[in-house]
Design a protein around this motif. Structure first.
Motif, mmCIF file in Angstrom:
data_model
loop_
_atom_site.group_PDB
_atom_site.id
_atom_site.type_symbol
_atom_site.label_atom_id
_atom_site.label_comp_id
_atom_site.label_asym_id
_atom_site.label_seq_id
_atom_site.Cartn_x
_atom_site.Cartn_y
_atom_site.Cartn_z
ATOM 1 N N GLN A 1 37.518 1.609 -66.067
ATOM 2 C CA GLN A 1 36.541 2.366 -66.864
ATOM 3 C C GLN A 1 35.136 2.072 -66.352
ATOM 4 O OE1 GLN A 1 37.504 1.010 -70.801
ATOM 5 N NE2 GLN A 1 38.752 2.803 -71.258
ATOM 6 N N SER A 2 35.011 0.951 -65.637
ATOM 7 C CA SER A 2 33.706 0.613 -65.072
ATOM 8 C C SER A 2 33.555 1.283 -63.719
ATOM 9 C CB SER A 2 33.590 -0.901 -64.907
ATOM 10 O OG SER A 2 32.609 -1.185 -63.937
ATOM 11 N N LYS A 3 32.508 2.103 -63.599
ATOM 12 C CA LYS A 3 32.267 2.857 -62.366
ATOM 13 C C LYS A 3 32.019 1.899 -61.199
ATOM 14 C CE LYS A 3 29.382 6.720 -60.871
ATOM 15 N NZ LYS A 3 28.136 6.164 -60.391
ATOM 16 N N VAL A 4 31.213 0.829 -61.452
ATOM 17 C CA VAL A 4 30.905 -0.097 -60.346
ATOM 18 C C VAL A 4 32.150 -0.845 -59.888
ATOM 19 C CG1 VAL A 4 28.425 -0.518 -60.592
ATOM 20 C CG2 VAL A 4 30.022 -1.837 -61.975
ATOM 21 N N ALA A 5 33.010 -1.251 -60.841
ATOM 22 C CA ALA A 5 34.232 -1.978 -60.458
ATOM 23 C C ALA A 5 35.127 -1.082 -59.601
ATOM 24 C CB ALA A 5 34.977 -2.446 -61.702
ATOM 25 N N LEU A 6 35.224 0.172 -59.993
ATOM 26 C CA LEU A 6 36.061 1.129 -59.261
ATOM 27 C C LEU A 6 35.556 1.312 -57.832
ATOM 28 C CD1 LEU A 6 38.546 2.844 -59.760
ATOM 29 C CD2 LEU A 6 37.074 4.714 -60.498
ATOM 30 N N GLU A 7 34.233 1.436 -57.707
ATOM 31 C CA GLU A 7 33.635 1.575 -56.356
ATOM 32 C C GLU A 7 33.957 0.344 -55.515
ATOM 33 O OE1 GLU A 7 29.431 2.105 -56.766
ATOM 34 O OE2 GLU A 7 29.641 4.103 -57.651
ATOM 35 N N GLY A 8 33.770 -0.831 -56.126
ATOM 36 C CA GLY A 8 34.030 -2.087 -55.420
ATOM 37 C C GLY A 8 35.480 -2.209 -54.981
ATOM 38 N N LEU A 9 36.397 -1.843 -55.882
ATOM 39 C CA LEU A 9 37.828 -1.950 -55.560
ATOM 40 C C LEU A 9 38.216 -0.994 -54.436
ATOM 41 C CD1 LEU A 9 39.280 -2.305 -59.167
ATOM 42 C CD2 LEU A 9 39.506 -3.993 -57.338
ATOM 43 N N ASN A 10 37.688 0.225 -54.494
ATOM 44 C CA ASN A 10 38.012 1.195 -53.434
ATOM 45 C C ASN A 10 37.460 0.755 -52.086
ATOM 46 O OD1 ASN A 10 39.688 3.181 -54.632
ATOM 47 N ND2 ASN A 10 37.938 3.920 -55.801
ATOM 48 N N ASP A 11 36.258 0.162 -52.111
ATOM 49 C CA ASP A 11 35.691 -0.339 -50.856
ATOM 50 C C ASP A 11 36.494 -1.520 -50.318
ATOM 51 O OD1 ASP A 11 33.795 1.545 -50.487
ATOM 52 O OD2 ASP A 11 32.052 0.291 -50.942
ATOM 53 N N LEU A 12 36.941 -2.403 -51.224
ATOM 54 C CA LEU A 12 37.748 -3.544 -50.766
ATOM 55 C C LEU A 12 39.078 -3.073 -50.178
ATOM 56 C CD1 LEU A 12 37.618 -6.719 -53.027
ATOM 57 C CD2 LEU A 12 36.656 -6.351 -50.791
ATOM 58 N N ASN B 1 34.882 -11.252 -51.643
ATOM 59 C CA ASN B 1 34.365 -11.039 -52.978
ATOM 60 C C ASN B 1 33.467 -9.809 -52.928
ATOM 61 O OD1 ASN B 1 32.566 -11.343 -55.229
ATOM 62 N ND2 ASN B 1 31.306 -12.717 -53.986
ATOM 63 N N ASP B 2 33.536 -8.986 -53.965
ATOM 64 C CA ASP B 2 32.609 -7.860 -54.072
ATOM 65 C C ASP B 2 31.914 -7.974 -55.417
ATOM 66 O OD1 ASP B 2 31.519 -5.183 -54.652
ATOM 67 O OD2 ASP B 2 32.546 -4.597 -52.818
ATOM 68 N N ARG B 3 30.602 -8.112 -55.357
ATOM 69 C CA ARG B 3 29.808 -8.329 -56.572
ATOM 70 C C ARG B 3 30.068 -7.249 -57.625
ATOM 71 N NH1 ARG B 3 25.658 -11.710 -56.397
ATOM 72 N NH2 ARG B 3 24.851 -12.241 -58.433
ATOM 73 N N ASP C 1 28.193 2.972 -42.613
ATOM 74 C CA ASP C 1 29.289 3.433 -43.459
ATOM 75 C C ASP C 1 29.978 2.207 -44.059
ATOM 76 O OD1 ASP C 1 29.002 6.180 -43.323
ATOM 77 O OD2 ASP C 1 29.957 6.278 -41.370
ATOM 78 N N PRO C 2 30.530 2.380 -45.284
ATOM 79 C CA PRO C 2 31.036 1.222 -46.021
ATOM 80 C C PRO C 2 32.084 0.419 -45.256
ATOM 81 C CG PRO C 2 31.221 3.219 -47.354
ATOM 82 C CD PRO C 2 30.685 3.623 -46.036
ATOM 83 N N MET C 3 31.932 -0.908 -45.334
ATOM 84 C CA MET C 3 32.956 -1.888 -44.954
ATOM 85 C C MET C 3 33.224 -2.051 -43.453
ATOM 86 S SD MET C 3 33.822 -3.391 -47.664
ATOM 87 C CE MET C 3 32.629 -3.122 -48.941
ATOM 88 N N ILE C 4 32.552 -1.270 -42.606
ATOM 89 C CA ILE C 4 32.809 -1.446 -41.163
ATOM 90 C C ILE C 4 32.155 -2.744 -40.673
ATOM 91 C CG2 ILE C 4 32.725 -0.395 -38.866
ATOM 92 C CD1 ILE C 4 32.588 2.360 -40.291
ATOM 93 N N PRO C 5 30.845 -2.968 -40.969
ATOM 94 C CA PRO C 5 30.254 -4.252 -40.573
ATOM 95 C C PRO C 5 30.905 -5.433 -41.302
ATOM 96 C CG PRO C 5 28.548 -2.701 -41.263
ATOM 97 C CD PRO C 5 29.856 -2.113 -41.657
ATOM 98 N N ASP C 6 31.286 -5.212 -42.564
ATOM 99 C CA ASP C 6 31.900 -6.296 -43.353
ATOM 100 C C ASP C 6 33.193 -6.764 -42.683
ATOM 101 O OD1 ASP C 6 30.496 -5.738 -46.393
ATOM 102 O OD2 ASP C 6 30.554 -4.104 -44.957
#
Length: 362
Positions: free
Chosen positions: A233-244, A154-156, A125-130
């Motif tokens: 507006q960028s789907k990938v940026a939004l995913e990255g920000l929510n995960d961070l 950093n999130d690519r 699941d996202p971000m637990i190992p991170d």
């Protein structure tokens, strides 16, 4: 010019001490260790390092076999996983790697040096190992007592999304990315000139990138970017920000705050759960001082318990000894762990000994 060095016994003693602290931390987190050969098939390494591929040490052709010295421990690890069909592993690997770089001995830049890798491979699941990886970095740097440090995350996906909304063409993503990486060493103007002059990026795209890459911060920056309409507006940026955002929540739970620099060595704050207990707090803190415990009280007659607990969180004090009417009657003190929030009643006569035990003081 060779870019290598010998280590004398004194340097080796320091290295062994550091390695032992690092390995203990990895083991505490349940990691196994592996080893891989110092050389790999040349084809295993080609195409994996982008612009840095020119720094790979190629060995002489041995009977038709093209081999190269390993450049890092990550690619050999990936090769090890695929060869052994391993999908899940938590491993560390401390070993030498080789780069045909221009050595700069004064800056600690060598052609042969140690890398110390810890990786958690698998689908989780996202971000637990991170979060655990960052906790490990935090533990090691604190343990080695190197002074204040700053961990950058950093999130690519955020970077890719940023390039997308700033108008960077797809085929330029990687090369522009390597320019952005130089911001640690070069001022923005130089990075911009490289992007525009050498790499042919439109100046307006570079300026847009500049507004983002010069920002820094923690949880509050993530919130700010989540409210940035064009970036989101960028789907990938939004995913990255929510995960961070999730990552920062987990880091708080693991006790890795943004301000974890301890300026005091206080082990315990003597706190009161009710009013009119200043005298009792003073008596108890004096008892602890006399037992060799590093202790504090807040300088208010009737402080709120919540404010006293917050003070501990802000300054990194690990324990709170709480007094209340009931505790005084029973001859106990409530000892609270600031991070886990666990509380336990301890006989007042055993308090100093318990604090020493929990804070690792002899």
């Amino acid at each position: 010019k060779s870019g290598t060095r010998d280590y004398n016994p004194k340097q080796m003693a320091i290295r062994e001490k550091a390695f032992s602290a690092i390995i203990n931390c990895f083991k505490r987190h349940g990691a196994e260790t592996i080893d891989t050969p110092v050389f790999e098939l040349k084809e295993t390494l080609t195409g994996k390092y982008g612009e840095d591929s020119k720094l790979i040490y190629d060995l002489k052709d041995q009977g038709g076999e093209l081999l190269s010295l390993r450049y890092d421990l990550t690619v050999p690890f990936a090769r090890y996983l695929s060869m052994n069909k391993i999908t899940n592993i938590k491993r560390y690997h401390i070993a030498k790697v080789y780069r045909r770089d221009n050595p700069a001995m004064t800056r600690g830049r060598y052609r042969e040096f140690y890398q110390c890798d810890f990786d958690i491979a698998g689908q989780y699941d996202p971000m637990i190992p991170d979060a655990e990886c960052l906790k490990i970095v935090h533990e090691i740097l604190s343990d080695l007592k190197l002074g204040d440090f700053c961990i950058k995350v950093n999130d690519r996906r955020i970077l890719d999304g940023m390039f997308e909304v700033c108008g960077v063409p797809d085929d330029k993503f990687r090369t522009i990315c390597s320019s952005v990486d130089k911001l640690d060493k070069l001022p923005w103007e130089d990075v911009k000139n490289e992007m525009v002059g050498e790499k042919g990026l439109a100046p307006e795209s570079a300026d847009k990138i500049g507004t983002y890459v010069q920002l820094n911060g923690g949880a509050e920056l993530i919130e700010k970017l989540l409210n940035d309409i064009s970036l989101c507006q960028s789907k990938v940026a939004l995913e990255g920000l929510n995960d961070l955002k999730l990552l920062f929540q987990y880091l708080t739970l693991f006790g890795v705050g943004e301000q974890k620099i301890r300026t005091t060595e206080t082990q315990v704050l003597v706190a009161a759960a009710q009013k009119k207990l200043l005298e009792e707090r003073m008596k108890l803190v004096a008892e602890l001082w006399n037992s060799g415990i590093k202790a504090e009280i807040t300088y208010k007659k009737n402080p709120k318990l919540l404010n006293q607990l917050q003070y501990c969180e802000e300054t990194g004090i690990p324990l709170v000894a709480i007094l209340g009417e009931q505790e005084l009657k029973d001859g106990v003190v409530k000892l609270r762990d600031v991070v886990t929030r666990e509380e336990v009643d301890i006989l007042r006569v055993n308090l100093a000994e318990q604090i020493k035990k929990r804070t690792g003081q002899p």
